[in-house]
Motif scaffolding. Structure first.
Motif, short mmCIF file in Angstrom:
data_model
loop_
_atom_site.label_atom_id
_atom_site.label_comp_id
_atom_site.label_asym_id
_atom_site.label_seq_id
_atom_site.Cartn_x
_atom_site.Cartn_y
_atom_site.Cartn_z
N GLU A 192 -9.37 -91.45 23.80
CA GLU A 192 -8.81 -92.38 22.60
C GLU A 192 -8.54 -91.48 21.33
O GLU A 192 -7.65 -91.73 20.80
N SER A 193 -9.59 -90.52 21.11
CA SER A 193 -9.14 -89.59 20.29
C SER A 193 -7.87 -88.97 19.99
O SER A 193 -7.03 -88.82 19.22
N ASN A 194 -7.59 -88.36 21.27
CA ASN A 194 -6.40 -87.75 21.75
C ASN A 194 -5.18 -88.39 21.49
O ASN A 194 -4.38 -87.93 20.64
N GLU A 195 -5.20 -89.63 21.87
CA GLU A 195 -4.18 -90.38 21.79
C GLU A 195 -3.81 -91.02 20.49
O GLU A 195 -2.58 -90.90 19.69
N ASP A 196 -5.07 -91.17 19.79
CA ASP A 196 -4.83 -91.61 18.22
C ASP A 196 -4.42 -90.46 17.32
O ASP A 196 -3.25 -90.56 16.43
N TYR A 197 -4.73 -89.34 17.57
CA TYR A 197 -4.34 -88.10 16.86
C TYR A 197 -2.81 -87.92 17.20
O TYR A 197 -2.12 -87.59 15.91
N LEU A 198 -2.43 -88.10 18.27
CA LEU A 198 -0.95 -87.73 18.56
C LEU A 198 -0.20 -88.82 17.74
O LEU A 198 0.99 -88.30 17.25
N GLU A 199 -0.47 -90.06 17.96
CA GLU A 199 0.29 -91.01 17.50
C GLU A 199 0.21 -91.05 15.77
O GLU A 199 1.31 -91.33 15.10
N ASP A 200 -1.00 -90.85 15.25
CA ASP A 200 -1.01 -91.13 13.87
C ASP A 200 -1.09 -89.79 13.07
O ASP A 200 -0.91 -89.97 11.77
N SER A 201 -1.03 -88.62 13.59
CA SER A 201 -1.13 -87.54 12.74
C SER A 201 0.27 -86.44 13.27
O SER A 201 0.86 -86.13 12.38
N LEU A 202 0.07 -86.08 14.41
CA LEU A 202 1.17 -85.19 14.87
C LEU A 202 2.72 -85.94 14.67
O LEU A 202 3.48 -85.21 14.26
N MET A 203 2.73 -86.95 15.12
CA MET A 203 4.13 -87.77 15.39
C MET A 203 4.66 -87.84 13.87
O MET A 203 5.82 -87.49 13.35
N PRO A 204 3.93 -88.38 13.00
CA PRO A 204 4.19 -88.49 11.40
C PRO A 204 4.56 -87.08 10.96
O PRO A 204 5.44 -87.07 10.15
N ASP A 205 3.73 -86.21 11.25
CA ASP A 205 3.96 -84.94 10.46
C ASP A 205 5.22 -84.22 11.15
O ASP A 205 5.96 -83.53 10.36
N LEU A 206 5.65 -84.61 12.40
CA LEU A 206 6.58 -83.95 12.81
C LEU A 206 8.02 -84.56 12.28
O LEU A 206 9.00 -83.93 12.08
N ASP A 207 7.70 -85.92 12.09
CA ASP A 207 8.84 -86.72 11.52
C ASP A 207 9.12 -86.29 10.23
O ASP A 207 10.14 -86.22 9.53
N ALA A 208 8.23 -86.06 9.32
CA ALA A 208 8.47 -85.43 7.83
C ALA A 208 8.86 -84.13 7.72
O ALA A 208 9.79 -84.07 7.01
N LYS A 209 8.35 -83.27 8.55
CA LYS A 209 8.97 -82.03 8.63
C LYS A 209 10.40 -81.93 8.98
O LYS A 209 11.19 -81.27 8.58
N LEU A 210 10.92 -82.62 10.04
CA LEU A 210 12.36 -82.95 10.60
C LEU A 210 13.06 -83.32 9.22
O LEU A 210 14.10 -82.67 9.10
N ARG A 211 12.84 -84.39 8.78
CA ARG A 211 13.60 -85.02 7.74
C ARG A 211 13.60 -84.24 6.41
O ARG A 211 14.69 -84.07 5.87
#
Length: 235
Positions: A103-122
């Motif tokens: 649960e922690s791994n999936e929450d971190y992927l969805e709520d932390s890594l993906m938003p950070d990647l999105d922000a970095k790309l944009r």
């Protein structure tokens, strides 16, 4: 273990469980491969696309990456439990460790890594350097370089495997009524946490947790996901 760099560890240290070392290293390599291939494909797509298409491409790519990394975790973390069990049957404590970790791994992927990647790309795609690189026909390399800065973070998720493995070993040692030893990795430079609590034998896993305040290898140590110390049941 070295808190500054996530590194593959050797398999020849006496007293170590080679299968677990090989498994966590394989998981790290899988995460590396998934992300690198994904980043290369996305960099090519963004460089070739009209800027008006970037938002859609990023959204689609991030959704795909989330599924790939989630599936990798759903395979690896149960494997960590199986190795930690050493042939024993899973008990409620170990099952909770696994459930919480997934649960922690999936929450971190969805709520932390993906938003950070999105922000970095944009942010990167609106920067002058990348805009000029795209105009000059070198956009894929520039975008790829931007995405490469996140590779170490993705690789570090292999630390979740190590955390689950060691917690499982500890819980099973308590089930057996056996002492536990926090063994330092001879191939690593150790953080202060591991030096404080490692290279020691405890009368039980529960007793160790009382001394450490709940800290175990890869869980609460300064080196965190980089940790390669091992808990070992003492016969």
């Amino acid at each position: 273990s070295d808190p500054d760099a996530f590194a593959l560890r050797g398999t020849g240290t006496p007293g170590r469980k080679p299968a677990a070392i090989l498994a966590v290293n394989a998981y790290q390599k899988k995460l590396q491969r998934i992300y690198s291939e994904w980043a290369d494909d996305l960099a090519d797509d963004l460089a070739d696309a009209d800027p008006s298409e970037h938002d859609g491409l990023i959204e689609k790519a991030l959704a795909a990456l989330l599924l790939l990394l989630r599936d990798a975790g759903r395979t690896a973390l149960p494997d960590a439990v199986e190795l930690g069990l050493g042939g024993d049957t899973i008990n409620p404590d170990v099952l909770k460790v696994l459930t919480d970790a997934m649960e922690s791994n999936e929450d971190y992927l969805e709520d932390s890594l993906m938003p950070d990647l999105d922000a970095k790309l944009r942010q990167g795609l609106s920067g002058q350097d990348i805009l000029e690189a795209i105009a000059a026909g070198a956009g894929a390399a520039a975008i790829g370089g931007l995405l490469a800065t996140m590779l170490g973070r993705v690789e570090s998720y292999a630390g979740g495997f190590w955390d689950v493995y060691n917690q499982t070993v500890g819980d099973i040692a308590d089930e057996h009524g056996k002492p536990i030893r926090w063994t330092l990795d001879d191939n690593a430079n150790h953080c202060d946490t591991c030096l404080e609590f490692g290279d020691r034998e405890y009368e039980s896993y529960a007793a160790m947790l009382e001394v450490t305040g709940g800290i175990t290898p890869a869980q609460g140590t300064i080196c965190g996901a980089n940790d390669r110390c091992t808990l070992e049941e003492v016969d």
